[in-house]
Design an enzyme around this catalytic site. Structure first.
Site, short mmCIF file in Angstrom:
data_model
loop_
_atom_site.label_atom_id
_atom_site.label_comp_id
_atom_site.label_asym_id
_atom_site.label_seq_id
_atom_site.Cartn_x
_atom_site.Cartn_y
_atom_site.Cartn_z
CD GLU A 79 63.25 44.82 -5.45
OE1 GLU A 79 62.56 45.66 -5.69
OE2 GLU A 79 62.73 43.71 -5.00
CB CYS A 110 59.30 48.39 -6.60
SG CYS A 110 59.51 46.71 -7.44
CG HIS A 232 55.74 49.81 -9.20
ND1 HIS A 232 57.29 49.52 -9.76
CD2 HIS A 232 55.54 48.51 -8.89
CE1 HIS A 232 57.63 48.52 -9.82
NE2 HIS A 232 56.71 47.56 -9.15
P1 HMG Z 1 49.59 34.07 -13.57
O1 HMG Z 1 48.98 33.38 -12.32
O2 HMG Z 1 50.44 33.28 -14.15
O3 HMG Z 1 48.40 34.74 -14.40
O4 HMG Z 1 50.51 35.25 -12.98
P2 HMG Z 1 46.86 35.07 -14.37
O5 HMG Z 1 46.48 33.54 -14.59
O6 HMG Z 1 46.57 35.68 -13.21
O7 HMG Z 1 47.00 35.70 -15.61
C1 HMG Z 1 47.07 36.94 -15.90
C2 HMG Z 1 46.38 37.85 -16.80
O8 HMG Z 1 46.32 37.31 -17.82
C3 HMG Z 1 44.78 37.61 -16.18
O9 HMG Z 1 44.17 38.89 -16.53
C4 HMG Z 1 44.07 36.58 -17.14
O10 HMG Z 1 42.72 36.61 -17.24
C5 HMG Z 1 44.96 36.80 -18.31
P3 HMG Z 1 43.50 39.64 -15.16
O11 HMG Z 1 42.63 38.73 -14.42
O12 HMG Z 1 44.66 40.08 -14.19
O13 HMG Z 1 42.80 40.95 -15.61
N1 HMG Z 1 44.87 35.83 -19.53
C6 HMG Z 1 44.69 35.92 -20.77
N2 HMG Z 1 44.61 37.20 -21.49
C7 HMG Z 1 44.37 37.04 -22.74
N3 HMG Z 1 44.61 35.92 -23.47
C8 HMG Z 1 44.63 34.71 -22.66
C9 HMG Z 1 44.61 34.87 -21.39
N4 HMG Z 1 45.29 33.93 -20.41
C10 HMG Z 1 45.29 34.57 -19.26
N5 HMG Z 1 44.78 33.54 -23.46
C11 HMG Z 1 51.29 37.25 -12.08
C12 HMG Z 1 50.29 36.51 -13.00
C13 HMG Z 1 51.46 38.70 -12.16
C14 HMG Z 1 50.61 37.13 -10.50
C15 HMG Z 1 52.55 36.66 -11.93
O14 HMG Z 1 53.42 36.67 -13.25
C16 HMG Z 1 53.65 37.03 -10.80
O15 HMG Z 1 53.49 36.55 -9.65
N6 HMG Z 1 54.60 38.16 -11.25
C17 HMG Z 1 55.44 38.77 -10.11
C18 HMG Z 1 54.76 39.29 -8.99
C19 HMG Z 1 54.38 40.77 -9.70
O16 HMG Z 1 54.81 41.34 -10.58
N7 HMG Z 1 53.22 41.55 -8.79
C20 HMG Z 1 52.75 42.72 -9.10
C21 HMG Z 1 52.52 43.46 -7.82
S1 HMG Z 1 53.72 43.75 -6.70
C22 HMG Z 1 54.74 44.88 -7.17
O17 HMG Z 1 54.41 45.51 -8.14
C23 HMG Z 1 56.02 44.81 -6.71
C24 HMG Z 1 57.22 44.15 -7.46
O18 HMG Z 1 57.49 44.97 -8.63
C25 HMG Z 1 58.42 44.03 -6.62
C26 HMG Z 1 58.89 45.19 -5.51
O19 HMG Z 1 58.11 45.96 -5.13
O20 HMG Z 1 60.23 44.95 -5.37
C27 HMG Z 1 56.82 42.85 -8.07
#
Ligand code: HMG
Length: 383
Positions: A79, A110, A232
Site C-alpha cells: 500500500e 495490510c 496482523h
Molecule cells: P493514542 O490515542 O495516542 O493512544 O493512539 P491512547 O491514548 O489510546 O493510548 C494507547 C494505549 O496506551 C492505551 O491502552 C492507554 O491506556 C495506554 P488501551 O486502552 O488501548 O489498552 N497508555 C499507557 N500505558 C501505560 N503507561 C502509560 C500510558 N498512557 C497511555 N503512561 C493509536 C493510539 C493506536 C490509535 C494510534 O497510535 C494510531 O492511530 N495508530 C495508527 C492506526 C492503527 O495502528 N490502528 C490499528 C488498527 S487498524 C490496522 O491494523 C490496519 C493498519 O495496519 C493499516 C492497514 O491496514 O493498512 C493500521
C-alpha cells in the site's frame, strides 16, 4: 494436494529508533509506547530504500538454481506503491532477473499479502509445478509528532508458495469479511496515511470475531485445535487484545500455551513496528524462530486485517521439515539512530516532484538500493 509456504524471508533497514527516546522527545511517558502500545524499537527506513528494494532484498535469498525456472508468477502486495500504473511486481522481477513470469501488484491495505497468498494458492492448484513469489512490503508513515507515529515502521516479507511446501501447509477453509469503512486511508496525493485510530481498533477486533466465528462454523475446529494464534500486528498491544478474544474459550492449559506462543510471535514486531502487508508474516517468522515448542503437524491460526476494510482468519499446519527452513533474522545488528537523524531521513524520503535527485547511499550496504530519480524514473542499483 498440499499447498503453502515453502520458503520465507524478512528484510528491514539496519537502523532503528528506541521508543523510550522517542517518547522523551515527544514529552510522552515512555510506558505509553513500551506498554500501552507495546513497541520497544521502530525501524527507520532510509531514503535509499523503498518497497521495491526492500522486496528485492527480502526475496533475493529465496531464489536459487533449484526454483528460479519454476517461478512463473510474482505477486507484490503493497500500500506504499511508487507508481499509479507500473506494478512493483514488474520492478522487482527486473531486479531479481525473473523474466518468464507474470508480475502484478495487489492492494488492500495490510490485507494485500494474504490476498496474494490466496491467489498464489489457486494458481498452484491449477498449475502444480508452478511456484509463486509473494512479497509484502511497506513503509508505515503517519507523520512526525502524530498519534500514529509510535506505530510506524517498515520492511518486507517474501515467500515462495508451492505444492508440498517445506514450512506451512495451508488449510482449505477460512472466514473472511469486507465492509466499506473509513478507518485508515491514503488519498493519491498523500505520502502519509490518514487514520481514525479508535475506529480502526474497533473494526480490527470486530472483524476478528466475525471471521473467527465464521471459520469455526465452517471447519468445526475450536481453540483447542491451535498451537498458536497469530495476528496482523500494527503494534503488539492490539494483538494482545485480539488474543484475549479467544482466551475465554480456552482451557487453562491452552490459555497458557497460546499466551506463551504469542510472546514468541510478537518479539520481532515489537522491535520493527508496523510493516503493513508483511506484519502478520513477520509475526509468523518470529514464532518460528523464537518458540521452543513447535512440532510438525501443529496448527497455526492467522488473522489478517487490512483497513478499509477486509479481514480473514485462516490457518495452516507446520510441515515435517519446517525447522530446516527457518530464515536467520538478526535484529541485534541494527544501529540505533538519534531522533534528529530519524526525522531528517523521514523528511528526505524520495518525493515525486519531478526533480532529478541523486541520493548518498554510502551508508546503505543492502544488495538492492534506490540511488535517486532521473526524468521521473526511480534509479535502482545492485551492489
Ligand atoms: P493514542 O490515542 O495516542 O493512544 O493512539 P491512547 O491514548 O489510546 O493510548 C494507547 C494505549 O496506551 C492505551 O491502552 C492507554 O491506556 C495506554 P488501551 O486502552 O488501548 O489498552 N497508555 C499507557 N500505558 C501505560 N503507561 C502509560 C500510558 N498512557 C497511555 N503512561 C493509536 C493510539 C493506536 C490509535 C494510534 O497510535 C494510531 O492511530 N495508530 C495508527 C492506526 C492503527 O495502528 N490502528 C490499528 C488498527 S487498524 C490496522 O491494523 C490496519 C493498519 O495496519 C493499516 C492497514 O491496514 O493498512 C493500521
Amino acid at each position: 494436494m498440499k499447498i503453502g509456504i515453502d520458503r520465507i524471508n524478512f528484510f528491514t533497514s539496519n537502523q532503528y529508533v528506541d521508543m523510550s527516546e522517542l517518547a522523551n522527545v515527544r514529552n510522552v511517558d515512555p510506558n505509553k509506547y513500551l506498554i500501552g502500545i507495546g513497541q520497544s524499537k521502530m525501524a527507520v527506513i532510509p531514503p535509499t530504500q523503498d518497497v521495491v528494494t526492500m522486496g528485492a532484498n527480502a526475496a533475493d535469498v529465496l531464489i536459487d538454481n533449484e526454483n528460479r525456472d519454476k517461478i512463473d508468477f510474482v505477486i507484490f502486495a503493497t500500500e506504499s506503491g511508487i507508481d499509479n500504473s507500473k506494478s512493483t511486481g514488474a520492478y522487482v522481477s527486473g531486479l531479481l532477473g525473473l523474466k518468464h513470469v507474470r508480475s502484478i501488484e495487489i492492494k488492500q491495505a495490510c490485507y494485500g499479502a494474504t490476498a496474494a497468498i490466496q491467489l498464489a494458492k489457486g494458481h498452484v492448484s491449477l498449475n502444480p509445478n508452478s511456484q509463486v513469489l509473494v512479497i509484502g512490503a511497506d513503509i508505515a508513515r503517519y507523520g512526525l509528532n502524530t498519534a500514529g507515529e509510535p506505530t510506524q515502521g517498515g520492511g518486507a516479507v517474501a515467500m515462495i508458495i508451492t505444492k508440498n511446501p517445506k514450512i506451512l501447509s495451508l488449510d482449505a477453509d477460512s472466514g473472511f469479511v469486507t465492509e466499506n469503512v473509513m478507518d485508515f486511508w491514503r488519498p493519491l496525493n498523500h505520502s502519509e496515511a490518514l487514520v481514525d485510530g479508535k475506529t480502526s481498533q474497533n473494526v480490527y477486533l470486530d472483524f476478528f470475531n466475525q471471521t473467527w466465528n465464521e471459520y469455526k462454523n465452517k471447519t468445526g475446529l475450536t481453540v483447542a485445535d491451535f498451537k498458536a494464534m497469530l495476528y496482523h500486528l500494527p503494534y503488539t498491544k492490539l494483538g494482545v487484545k485480539g488474543l484475549r478474544e479467544v482466551l475465554n474459550e480456552a482451557t487453562d492449559s491452552k490459555k497458557i500455551e497460546l499466551e506463551r506462543e504469542f510472546e514468541a510471535a510478537k518479539k520481532y514486531n515489537n522491535q520493527v513496528g508496523n510493516l503493513y502487508t508483511g506484519s502478520l508474516y513477520l509475526s509468523f517468522i518470529s514464532l518460528l524462530e523464537n518458540s521452543n515448542d513447535l512440532e510438525a503437524g501443529d496448527r497455526i491460526g492467522m488473522y489478517s486485517y487490512g483497513s478499509g476494510a477486509v479481514g480473514e482468519f485462516f490457518s495452516g499446519t507446520l510441515t515435517d521439515n519446517f525447522k530446516s527452513q527457518l530464515p536467520k533474522i538478526n535484529l541485534e545488528e541494527r544501529v540505533q539512530v538519534s531522533i534528529e537523524l530519524y526525522e531528517n531521513m523521514y523528511q528526505n524520503h524520495l518525493k515525486n516532484d519531478g526533480a532529478d535527485i541523486y541520493l548518498d547511499y554510502s551508508n546503505d550496504k543492502s544488495k538492492y538500493i534506490l540511488i535517486g530519480s532521473k526524468n521521473m524514473q526511480r534509479q535502482y542499483s545492485i551492489q
